[in-house]
Enzyme design. Structure first.
Site, PDB file in Angstrom:
ATOM      1  N   HIS A 111       0.818  -1.216   0.000  1.00 27.74           N
ATOM      2  CA  HIS A 111       0.000   0.000   0.000  1.00 27.74           C
ATOM      3  C   HIS A 111       0.852   1.266   0.000  1.00 27.74           C
ATOM      4  O   HIS A 111       0.344   2.344   0.289  1.00 27.74           O
ATOM      5  CB  HIS A 111      -0.938   0.004   1.219  1.00 27.74           C
ATOM      6  CG  HIS A 111      -1.994  -1.047   1.129  1.00 27.74           C
ATOM      7  ND1 HIS A 111      -2.774  -1.403   2.209  1.00 27.74           N
ATOM      8  CD2 HIS A 111      -2.403  -1.825   0.094  1.00 27.74           C
ATOM      9  CE1 HIS A 111      -3.623  -2.358   1.829  1.00 27.74           C
ATOM     10  NE2 HIS A 111      -3.412  -2.641   0.554  1.00 27.74           N
ATOM     11  N   CYS A 138       8.710  18.335  -7.683  1.00 26.36           N
ATOM     12  CA  CYS A 138       9.636  17.210  -7.802  1.00 26.36           C
ATOM     13  C   CYS A 138      10.980  17.723  -8.338  1.00 26.36           C
ATOM     14  O   CYS A 138      11.019  18.573  -9.224  1.00 26.36           O
ATOM     15  CB  CYS A 138       9.025  16.208  -8.789  1.00 26.36           C
ATOM     16  SG  CYS A 138      10.173  14.966  -9.250  1.00 26.36           S
ATOM     17  N   ALA A 222       0.499  -8.535  19.423  1.00 25.86           N
ATOM     18  CA  ALA A 222       1.546  -8.959  18.480  1.00 25.86           C
ATOM     19  C   ALA A 222       2.911  -9.070  19.158  1.00 25.86           C
ATOM     20  O   ALA A 222       3.675 -10.013  18.893  1.00 25.86           O
ATOM     21  CB  ALA A 222       1.610  -7.977  17.322  1.00 25.86           C
TER      22      ALA A 222
HETATM   23  C1  BV8 Z   1      -8.000  -2.373  -5.662  1.00 23.89           C
HETATM   24  C2  BV8 Z   1      -3.904   3.627   2.180  1.00 23.89           C
HETATM   25  C3  BV8 Z   1      -8.413  -2.670  -7.965  1.00 23.89           C
HETATM   26  C4  BV8 Z   1      -2.629   3.664   2.871  1.00 23.89           C
HETATM   27  C5  BV8 Z   1      -5.324   1.709   2.182  1.00 23.89           C
HETATM   28  C6  BV8 Z   1     -14.984   0.019  -4.794  1.00 23.89           C
HETATM   29  C7  BV8 Z   1     -14.109   0.701  -5.636  1.00 23.89           C
HETATM   30  C8  BV8 Z   1     -12.780   0.334  -5.777  1.00 23.89           C
HETATM   31  C9  BV8 Z   1     -12.290  -0.725  -5.046  1.00 23.89           C
HETATM   32  C10 BV8 Z   1     -13.146  -1.368  -4.193  1.00 23.89           C
HETATM   33  C11 BV8 Z   1     -14.491  -1.038  -4.063  1.00 23.89           C
HETATM   34  N1  BV8 Z   1     -15.068  -1.872  -3.157  1.00 23.89           N
HETATM   35  C12 BV8 Z   1     -14.137  -2.739  -2.712  1.00 23.89           C
HETATM   36  C13 BV8 Z   1     -12.983  -2.443  -3.332  1.00 23.89           C
HETATM   37  C14 BV8 Z   1     -11.724  -3.060  -3.132  1.00 23.89           C
HETATM   38  C15 BV8 Z   1     -11.019  -2.233  -2.067  1.00 23.89           C
HETATM   39  C16 BV8 Z   1     -11.423  -2.822  -0.729  1.00 23.89           C
HETATM   40  O1  BV8 Z   1     -10.951  -3.874  -0.387  1.00 23.89           O
HETATM   41  N2  BV8 Z   1     -12.289  -2.110   0.001  1.00 23.89           N
HETATM   42  C17 BV8 Z   1     -12.740  -2.632   1.290  1.00 23.89           C
HETATM   43  C18 BV8 Z   1     -12.963  -1.468   2.255  1.00 23.89           C
HETATM   44  C19 BV8 Z   1     -13.977  -3.464   1.068  1.00 23.89           C
HETATM   45  N3  BV8 Z   1      -9.590  -2.369  -2.303  1.00 23.89           N
HETATM   46  C20 BV8 Z   1      -8.958  -1.480  -3.073  1.00 23.89           C
HETATM   47  O2  BV8 Z   1      -9.475  -0.476  -3.526  1.00 23.89           O
HETATM   48  C21 BV8 Z   1      -7.508  -1.822  -3.380  1.00 23.89           C
HETATM   49  N4  BV8 Z   1      -7.296  -1.673  -4.787  1.00 23.89           N
HETATM   50  O3  BV8 Z   1      -8.848  -3.181  -5.378  1.00 23.89           O
HETATM   51  O4  BV8 Z   1      -7.656  -2.044  -6.935  1.00 23.89           O
HETATM   52  C22 BV8 Z   1      -7.699  -2.426  -9.230  1.00 23.89           C
HETATM   53  C23 BV8 Z   1      -7.418  -3.505 -10.046  1.00 23.89           C
HETATM   54  C24 BV8 Z   1      -6.782  -3.281 -11.252  1.00 23.89           C
HETATM   55  C25 BV8 Z   1      -6.382  -1.991 -11.591  1.00 23.89           C
HETATM   56  C26 BV8 Z   1      -6.644  -0.916 -10.747  1.00 23.89           C
HETATM   57  C27 BV8 Z   1      -7.319  -1.124  -9.549  1.00 23.89           C
HETATM   58  C28 BV8 Z   1      -6.561  -0.850  -2.685  1.00 23.89           C
HETATM   59  C29 BV8 Z   1      -6.538  -1.115  -1.216  1.00 23.89           C
HETATM   60  C30 BV8 Z   1      -5.520  -0.198  -0.537  1.00 23.89           C
HETATM   61  C31 BV8 Z   1      -6.242   0.957   0.072  1.00 23.89           C
HETATM   62  N5  BV8 Z   1      -5.337   1.755   0.884  1.00 23.89           N
HETATM   63  N6  BV8 Z   1      -4.708   2.641   2.859  1.00 23.89           N
HETATM   64  C32 BV8 Z   1      -2.784   4.353   4.166  1.00 23.89           C
HETATM   65  O5  BV8 Z   1      -3.433   5.403   4.233  1.00 23.89           O
HETATM   66  O6  BV8 Z   1      -2.241   3.815   5.119  1.00 23.89           O
HETATM   67  S1  BV8 Z   1      -6.103   0.475   3.022  1.00 23.89           S
HETATM   68  C33 BV8 Z   1      -5.927   0.640   4.706  1.00 23.89           C
HETATM   69  O7  BV8 Z   1      -6.535  -0.511   5.301  1.00 23.89           O
HETATM   70  C34 BV8 Z   1      -4.502   0.596   5.180  1.00 23.89           C
HETATM   71  O8  BV8 Z   1      -3.565   0.505   4.133  1.00 23.89           O
HETATM   72  C35 BV8 Z   1      -4.430  -0.674   6.001  1.00 23.89           C
HETATM   73  O9  BV8 Z   1      -3.237  -1.290   5.829  1.00 23.89           O
HETATM   74  C36 BV8 Z   1      -5.509  -1.449   5.403  1.00 23.89           C
HETATM   75  C37 BV8 Z   1      -5.962  -2.641   6.145  1.00 23.89           C
HETATM   76  O10 BV8 Z   1      -6.209  -2.267   7.474  1.00 23.89           O
HETATM   77  P1  BV8 Z   1      -5.474  -3.109   8.613  1.00 23.89           P
HETATM   78  O11 BV8 Z   1      -4.009  -3.005   8.396  1.00 23.89           O
HETATM   79  O12 BV8 Z   1      -6.059  -4.466   8.682  1.00 23.89           O
HETATM   80  O13 BV8 Z   1      -5.834  -2.248   9.884  1.00 23.89           O
HETATM   81  P2  BV8 Z   1      -7.195  -2.312  10.717  1.00 23.89           P
HETATM   82  O14 BV8 Z   1      -7.207  -1.139  11.625  1.00 23.89           O
HETATM   83  O15 BV8 Z   1      -8.350  -2.541   9.796  1.00 23.89           O
HETATM   84  O16 BV8 Z   1      -7.043  -3.644  11.608  1.00 23.89           O
HETATM   85  C38 BV8 Z   1      -6.044  -3.701  12.607  1.00 23.89           C
HETATM   86  C39 BV8 Z   1      -6.112  -5.088  13.210  1.00 23.89           C
HETATM   87  O17 BV8 Z   1      -5.076  -5.194  14.182  1.00 23.89           O
HETATM   88  C40 BV8 Z   1      -7.426  -5.355  13.933  1.00 23.89           C
HETATM   89  O18 BV8 Z   1      -7.891  -6.656  13.559  1.00 23.89           O
HETATM   90  C41 BV8 Z   1      -7.030  -5.343  15.424  1.00 23.89           C
HETATM   91  O19 BV8 Z   1      -7.774  -6.306  16.164  1.00 23.89           O
HETATM   92  C42 BV8 Z   1      -5.585  -5.772  15.357  1.00 23.89           C
HETATM   93  N7  BV8 Z   1      -4.768  -5.240  16.450  1.00 23.89           N
HETATM   94  C43 BV8 Z   1      -4.886  -4.044  17.086  1.00 23.89           C
HETATM   95  N8  BV8 Z   1      -3.919  -3.963  18.038  1.00 23.89           N
HETATM   96  C44 BV8 Z   1      -3.181  -5.099  17.967  1.00 23.89           C
HETATM   97  C45 BV8 Z   1      -3.719  -5.914  16.959  1.00 23.89           C
HETATM   98  N9  BV8 Z   1      -3.212  -7.127  16.663  1.00 23.89           N
HETATM   99  C46 BV8 Z   1      -2.150  -7.538  17.377  1.00 23.89           C
HETATM  100  N10 BV8 Z   1      -1.572  -6.809  18.364  1.00 23.89           N
HETATM  101  C47 BV8 Z   1      -2.060  -5.600  18.683  1.00 23.89           C
HETATM  102  N11 BV8 Z   1      -1.485  -4.884  19.674  1.00 23.89           N
END
Ligand code: BV8
Length: 231
Positions: A111, A138, A222
């Protein structure tokens, strides 16, 4: 001589939580103040670039705070890479540099990364440490062109996917650490691992959205469960 297993690890924001970096979807997470559609989409960048620049400038500043350091989970994965060498692949959804600062040599940031910017003319990634905005130009292109955060937004193709799929196709073990399993294609990697017969393990604070797709799950912080699992 027994051959080493091919281990593929995917990390998410949860691995960096104990280092002081907010996750996305836990209470008090990043998206609480900045709804996804307002900051992590190309449309947001074209309609309100200042907000998007500020969202990533804020997170880059936070990452540089002295209190933000790699934790035992990052260190354990770096140690595992040292032991397995090319048999180890680290994929992260995170845009921080804590894996690198823990000693990981090869990190696939699917990402993007906070500590680089991307030239809007050439598409080249440029190391970037400080704040920047639409007026920052740039240095790699003439005439000087604008830059964007080197981040993969929703609707954009994640990076390193060819290498990720190639490594997964040979995986013996797939370990997911600290991700809610809500964002694709990252969330779908466990199913690819299952399809090639890999042993799939979820290490997380609680069951993520993909928990039924793992052979086993170990819940806890973690910094505790990852070193225990690695050692
Ligand atoms: C793609 C930017 C296709 C970086 C992020 C409609 C239109 C377009 C696409 C879509 C759509 N509907 C669905 C999609 C697909 C979409 C998607 O999946 N949407 C979801 C919401 C349904 N995906 C995309 O758009 C991707 N691209 O599909 O492209 C394509 C194909 C061909 C050509 C062109 C295009 C792109 C996805 C990337 C998006 N960017 N962020 C930034 O700002 O940081 S995503 C964002 O969520 C972050 O990057 C993050 O990494 C990611 C996932 O989140 P997590 O890392 O899991 O974090 P979260 O808080 O959710 O969970 C934390 C976990 O840790 C929890 O479970 C918690 O319990 C646990 N935790 C907490 N503390 C601890 C712990 N565990 C252990 N120890 C602890 N102490």
């Amino acid at each position: 001589m027994t051959s080493l297993p091919n281990i593929v690890v995917l990390t998410g924001a949860g691995i960096s939580a104990e280092s002081g970096l907010k996750t996305f979807r836990d209470s008090g997470g990043l998206w609480e103040n900045f709804p996804i559609e307002d900051v992590a989409t190309p449309e947001a960048f074209s309609t309100n670039p200042d907000l998007v620049y500020e969202f990533y400038n804020l997170r880059r500043r936070q990452l540089k705070q002295q209190t933000v350091q790699p934790n035992l989970a990052h260190l354990a994965l770096a140690e595992l890479e040292g032991y397995l060498g090319d048999n180890f692949t680290l994929i992260t959804q995170n845009v921080d540099d804590l894996h690198e600062r823990a000693g990981s040599q090869r990190v696939l940031h699917m990402h993007g990364t906070l500590r680089s910017a991307r030239c809007l003319t050439s598409g080249k990634a440029i190391p970037w440490e400080n704040d920047f905005d639409a007026q920052t130009l740039c240095q790699c292109c003439t005439p000087k062109s604008a830059m964007r955060p080197d981040i993969v937004w929703f609707g954009e193709l994640p990076m390193h996917m060819d290498e990720i799929y190639q490594k997964l196709s040979h995986a013996d073990v797939f370990i997911s650490v600290g991700t809610s399993g809500q964002v694709y294609p990252a969330a779908g990697l466990v199913e690819l691992a299952n399809n090639v017969g890999a042993d799939t393990i979820e290490l997380n604070l609680e069951a993520g959205d993909q928990h039924t797709n793992f052979n086993q799950s170990i819940y806890g912080k973690a910094s505790q469960v990852v070193p225990q699992f690695v050692h």
